[in-house]
Motif scaffolding. Structure first.
Motif, PDB file in Angstrom:
ATOM      1  N   VAL A 174      -1.577   2.023  10.665  1.00  0.00           N
ATOM      2  CA  VAL A 174      -0.805   1.016   9.931  1.00  0.00           C
ATOM      3  C   VAL A 174      -1.622   0.451   8.765  1.00  0.00           C
ATOM      4  O   VAL A 174      -1.083   0.201   7.687  1.00  0.00           O
ATOM      5  CB  VAL A 174      -0.329  -0.111  10.870  1.00  0.00           C
ATOM      6  N   LEU A 227      -1.223   2.792   6.028  1.00  0.00           N
ATOM      7  CA  LEU A 227       0.104   2.606   5.431  1.00  0.00           C
ATOM      8  C   LEU A 227       0.107   1.388   4.506  1.00  0.00           C
ATOM      9  O   LEU A 227       0.627   1.444   3.390  1.00  0.00           O
ATOM     10  CB  LEU A 227       1.135   2.432   6.557  1.00  0.00           C
ATOM     11  N   HIS A 228      -0.504   0.293   4.957  1.00  0.00           N
ATOM     12  CA  HIS A 228      -0.563  -0.929   4.143  1.00  0.00           C
ATOM     13  C   HIS A 228      -1.385  -0.716   2.885  1.00  0.00           C
ATOM     14  O   HIS A 228      -1.097  -1.273   1.830  1.00  0.00           O
ATOM     15  CB  HIS A 228      -1.157  -2.086   4.960  1.00  0.00           C
ATOM     16  N   ILE A 245      -6.917 -10.159   4.229  1.00  0.00           N
ATOM     17  CA  ILE A 245      -6.153 -10.330   5.473  1.00  0.00           C
ATOM     18  C   ILE A 245      -6.684  -9.464   6.607  1.00  0.00           C
ATOM     19  O   ILE A 245      -6.427  -9.763   7.773  1.00  0.00           O
ATOM     20  CB  ILE A 245      -4.647 -10.034   5.275  1.00  0.00           C
ATOM     21  N   ARG A 282       5.763  -0.641  13.955  1.00  0.00           N
ATOM     22  CA  ARG A 282       4.335  -0.984  14.078  1.00  0.00           C
ATOM     23  C   ARG A 282       3.849  -1.673  12.800  1.00  0.00           C
ATOM     24  O   ARG A 282       3.056  -2.626  12.864  1.00  0.00           O
ATOM     25  CB  ARG A 282       3.508   0.283  14.323  1.00  0.00           C
ATOM     26  N   HIS A 283       4.299  -1.184  11.671  1.00  0.00           N
ATOM     27  CA  HIS A 283       3.938  -1.796  10.380  1.00  0.00           C
ATOM     28  C   HIS A 283       4.344  -3.269  10.342  1.00  0.00           C
ATOM     29  O   HIS A 283       3.533  -4.139  10.017  1.00  0.00           O
ATOM     30  CB  HIS A 283       4.597  -1.010   9.239  1.00  0.00           C
ATOM     31  N   GLN A 289       2.392  -5.507  12.762  1.00  0.00           N
ATOM     32  CA  GLN A 289       1.021  -5.744  12.291  1.00  0.00           C
ATOM     33  C   GLN A 289       1.012  -6.645  11.052  1.00  0.00           C
ATOM     34  O   GLN A 289       0.143  -7.511  10.915  1.00  0.00           O
ATOM     35  CB  GLN A 289       0.323  -4.409  11.979  1.00  0.00           C
ATOM     36  N   PHE A 290       2.004  -6.459  10.188  1.00  0.00           N
ATOM     37  CA  PHE A 290       2.173  -7.326   9.016  1.00  0.00           C
ATOM     38  C   PHE A 290       2.304  -8.777   9.478  1.00  0.00           C
ATOM     39  O   PHE A 290       1.649  -9.679   8.947  1.00  0.00           O
ATOM     40  CB  PHE A 290       3.431  -6.889   8.248  1.00  0.00           C
ATOM     41  N   LYS A 339       1.323 -10.069  12.225  1.00  0.00           N
ATOM     42  CA  LYS A 339       0.083 -10.533  12.855  1.00  0.00           C
ATOM     43  C   LYS A 339      -0.994 -10.908  11.826  1.00  0.00           C
ATOM     44  O   LYS A 339      -1.603 -11.974  11.908  1.00  0.00           O
ATOM     45  CB  LYS A 339      -0.451  -9.424  13.773  1.00  0.00           C
ATOM     46  N   ILE A 340      -1.209 -10.018  10.858  1.00  0.00           N
ATOM     47  CA  ILE A 340      -2.288 -10.280   9.894  1.00  0.00           C
ATOM     48  C   ILE A 340      -1.949 -11.407   8.943  1.00  0.00           C
ATOM     49  O   ILE A 340      -2.846 -11.997   8.348  1.00  0.00           O
ATOM     50  CB  ILE A 340      -2.659  -9.013   9.080  1.00  0.00           C
ATOM     51  N   TYR A 341      -0.660 -11.707   8.795  1.00  0.00           N
ATOM     52  CA  TYR A 341      -0.268 -12.826   7.928  1.00  0.00           C
ATOM     53  C   TYR A 341       0.014 -14.096   8.731  1.00  0.00           C
ATOM     54  O   TYR A 341       0.672 -15.000   8.225  1.00  0.00           O
ATOM     55  CB  TYR A 341       0.925 -12.449   7.047  1.00  0.00           C
TER      56      TYR A 341
END
Lengths: 203, 203
Positions: free
Chosen positions: A160, A163-164, A200, B192-193, B196-197, B199-201
């Motif tokens: 991921v 991907l990011h 992040i 999943r993206h 996780q997005f 979570k990290i934000y």
DNA sequence: GTCTATAAGAAGATAGAC
DNA sequence: GTCTATCTTCTTATAGAC
């Protein structure tokens, strides 16, 4: 450069601009500076020219992957490099990848040609996906996996993370293929993207 | 559905598969169930059919944007909704956007057609970029700006957050246009993206 | 290897009967 | 509004001279 190679070069330029079906052999011949019938001394048909471009591309692929360290197999060898990459180096890496894909005269034309032909043939679909989606993602996933182990980045799912990191590069690349005048703008948001990515994903 | 509309419908299907230059008026006529000369009672040329598809698309655009709340002007009105969005709701939003773009029979064919014609005409370049890059990004940027103000997500650059959220959706969408057999895989990595997005934000 | 001439066929579009 | 017949032009490809 031989006439045979010049034909491939000019044909690729035209196919990338207009698409295979909208290019006539007369146009290719004119670009090369010969008459259409002379083409047939070098290639037996228009399709044969297209196939030769595809073959040339495949033979160039390994060199390209090596140059970018993107063939996957070298990732582990590069563990030392990646274990200590800084934010600035990540920016440089992302911008470098973007700029190479966007400006390399061969890579750029070949990608545009594939873009226009991608729905017509499953071989071309697979080739596009491999070159511009799967391979960059798997290389970067391996890279981020090491960066997380090394404590440089937070321990999150590396697929991921790749991907990011890569999807914005890909989207901005296809944007600039359509609208080259937006490159400066794309580079600015690209740098902001990578710096925020780095922030992040701090451990 | 009138014959005139059926011509547009079948022409769009063919243009999306093969590209304008590789589709012949006889093929369009055959798909409709008439002979080629009969087409000319409805449209004065092949280009006229293409232009009519473009016009129809433009007239459908506002409805589509409204349906997705993506025309930008409604974002502020939706402040209440967005101020409390959960991770699951974000996943639902992302998957919903992806699935709509991928499966809506009209949107999907029109996007593929634009993909194949994007380098031939600056109007088509601009249209593609507006529909699949600029508008989604500006809508989501406004959304994330509110989510950060509301304390739901970390206070980072909302433009970049929109890029991080949307670019993977875009890349997976274009992947599935090429290789529909990879949709299930794309949906998995998409979820999943977004998790996780989220979570990290976290703020 | 390049040329001119040309074959062979495809494709867009029109004319005019029904 | 659809059809058959036809026109014109374009396009790929070949033949054969040089």
């Amino acid at each position: 450069m031989t006439t045979k190679q010049r034909i491939l070069d000019e044909a690729l330029t035209l196919f990338a601009e207009k698409g295979y079906g909208n290019v006539y052999v007369g146009q290719i011949a004119e670009a090369v500076g010969i008459k259409a019938p002379s083409l047939y001394k070098h290639y037996k048909s228009k399709q044969d020219i297209f196939n030769a471009i595809l073959d040339e591309m495949k033979s160039r692929y390994d060199k390209q992957a090596d140059a970018l360290n993107m063939n996957g197999s070298d990732v582990n060898a590069d563990a030392n490099i990646f274990s200590s990459v800084s934010e600035d180096e990540l920016v440089k890496m992302g911008i470098g990848l973007f700029s190479y894909f966007l400006h390399d005269e061969y890579v750029c034309r070949f990608r545009k040609m594939l873009t226009l032909e991608q729905f017509r043939d499953s071989e071309l679909s697979l080739l596009y996906t491999k070159q511009y989606v799967d391979n960059p993602l798997s290389y970067q996933s391996a890279m981020f996996a090491m960066l997380t182990v090394g404590g440089v980045l937070a321990k999150e799912d590396a697929d991921v993370m790749a991907l990011h990191f890569y999807a914005p590069i890909y989207m901005l690349l296809t944007l600039c293929d359509r609208q080259p005048e937006r490159e400066a703008e794309a580079l600015k948001i690209l740098e902001r993207h990578i710096r925020q990515f780095s922030k992040i994903y701090q451990p």
